[in-house]
Write an enzyme that holds these catalytic residues in place. Structure first.
Site, mmCIF file in Angstrom:
data_model
loop_
_atom_site.group_PDB
_atom_site.id
_atom_site.type_symbol
_atom_site.label_atom_id
_atom_site.label_comp_id
_atom_site.label_asym_id
_atom_site.label_seq_id
_atom_site.Cartn_x
_atom_site.Cartn_y
_atom_site.Cartn_z
ATOM 1 N N ASP A 15 0.834 -1.207 0.000
ATOM 2 C CA ASP A 15 0.000 0.000 0.000
ATOM 3 C C ASP A 15 0.870 1.259 0.000
ATOM 4 O O ASP A 15 1.974 1.263 0.552
ATOM 5 C CB ASP A 15 -0.924 -0.015 1.231
ATOM 6 C CG ASP A 15 -2.086 0.960 1.074
ATOM 7 O OD1 ASP A 15 -2.412 1.324 -0.072
ATOM 8 O OD2 ASP A 15 -2.656 1.361 2.105
ATOM 9 N N HIS A 32 2.091 3.392 -9.143
ATOM 10 C CA HIS A 32 1.872 1.961 -9.395
ATOM 11 C C HIS A 32 3.048 1.362 -10.180
ATOM 12 O O HIS A 32 3.462 0.234 -9.924
ATOM 13 C CB HIS A 32 0.551 1.751 -10.150
ATOM 14 C CG HIS A 32 -0.660 2.155 -9.344
ATOM 15 N ND1 HIS A 32 -0.826 1.782 -8.024
ATOM 16 C CD2 HIS A 32 -1.751 2.897 -9.649
ATOM 17 C CE1 HIS A 32 -1.969 2.294 -7.566
ATOM 18 N NE2 HIS A 32 -2.537 2.974 -8.534
ATOM 19 N N LEU A 126 10.854 -20.428 -5.332
ATOM 20 C CA LEU A 126 9.908 -19.586 -4.580
ATOM 21 C C LEU A 126 8.562 -19.667 -5.284
ATOM 22 O O LEU A 126 8.504 -19.622 -6.511
ATOM 23 C CB LEU A 126 10.375 -18.121 -4.575
ATOM 24 C CG LEU A 126 9.378 -17.126 -3.980
ATOM 25 C CD1 LEU A 126 9.576 -16.976 -2.474
ATOM 26 C CD2 LEU A 126 9.491 -15.742 -4.612
#
Ligand code: IPE
Ligand code: IPE
Ligand code: MG
Length: 248
Positions: A15, A32, A126
């Site tokens: 955020d 963004h 991962l």
């Protein structure tokens, strides 16, 4: 009882992109874009530290309520990020998975997501889970619907439903619950993220805005996790007993 140093699963509410851009008098979209770069760095940092699963909250089911301009720009950014990054992620041994309600996403984006999952499905270094158009309540409702269908067909006795059976119908089925939740951007809330799976996650909140989040911040969160006693409802002495039992 073996207390691991590194969490098996880290979940992140990324955020603060909009505020980061505003501070620089840039459009929110620039925030963004910067956020995508941070995500890329943090994926690699987590892989190097031995984190097994990283779940990133990229777009919530409530983010559809944002101005359509911002939503459109975000959707285009997701397509672009996948086009640019899947090959490199694949080369680095990352398996990609997406969770969320895909029905509202464009065919183009859905196709990129499926292709990325297929390409990387056998990678083991991962597991990167991207929560896109995801909501914790949507997830729980979908799992409930799946169980209800099985009950309706007579294949499942309602009394047989337990925690494990429910968890098996959730989007993160088969993966361990997050051990550590990180939220950047200064707010101390879950915002409808993994409501079921975060039941016992350690929560680490930082004022740092997501585009500014770096490896040192990640290490602070991991250090905090290292120091914590996870009791799961028990008392400390019981955990010490378990440690002694382990040592025998
Ligand atoms: C998080 O950053 C990214 C998404 C929700 C897509 P925000 O866009 O919420 O940034 P702030 O909270 O407005 O600063
Ligand atoms: C949470 O951030 C969702 C994501 C990071 C994708 P928001 O900015 O949407 O959360 P609220 O609205 O402040 O709770
Ligand atoms: Mg926000």
């Amino acid at each position: 009882m073996n207390v691991p140093d590194i969490p098996a699963h880290v979940a992140v509410i990324m955020d603060g992109n909009g505020r980061w851009a505003k501070q620089r008098t840039l459009p929110r979209q620039a925030g963004h874009r910067a956020g995508v770069k941070t995500a890329r760095r943090i994926v690699e940092a987590c892989a190097r530290r031995g984190v097994g699963v990283l779940t990133l909250f990229a777009f919530s089911s409530e983010n559809w309520r944002r101005p359509s301009r911002e939503v459109g720009a975000l959707m285009r950014l997701f397509v672009e990020a996948l086009d640019r990054q899947v090959d490199e992620l694949h080369g680095n041994g990352v398996r990609l998975m997406f969770i969320g309600d895909r029905s509202g996403l464009s065919d183009t984006l859905q196709a990129r997501m499926t292709a990325a999952e297929e390409t990387t499905r056998d990678n083991t270094r991962l597991t990167l889970v991207i929560a896109l158009a995801y909501g914790g309540r949507w997830d729980i409702v979908a799992a409930t619907r799946a169980l209800a269908r099985e009950v309706a067909t007579g294949r499942l006795d309602p009394e047989a439903i337990d925690d494990a059976m429910f968890a098996d119908r959730l989007a993160l089925a088969g993966l361990p619950d997050p051990d550590l939740l990180i939220r950047t951007g200064g707010d101390h809330r879950i915002s409808n993220f993994l409501l079921w799976n975060l039941a016992y996650a350690e929560c680490w909140f930082t004022d740092r805005l997501w585009p500014d989040f770096d490896e040192q911040d990640l290490d602070k969160a991991l250090d905090r996790f290292r120091g914590v006693e996870r009791r799961y409802g028990r008392i400390s002495e019981q955990l010490e007993d378990a440690l002694e039992d382990d040592a025998c």
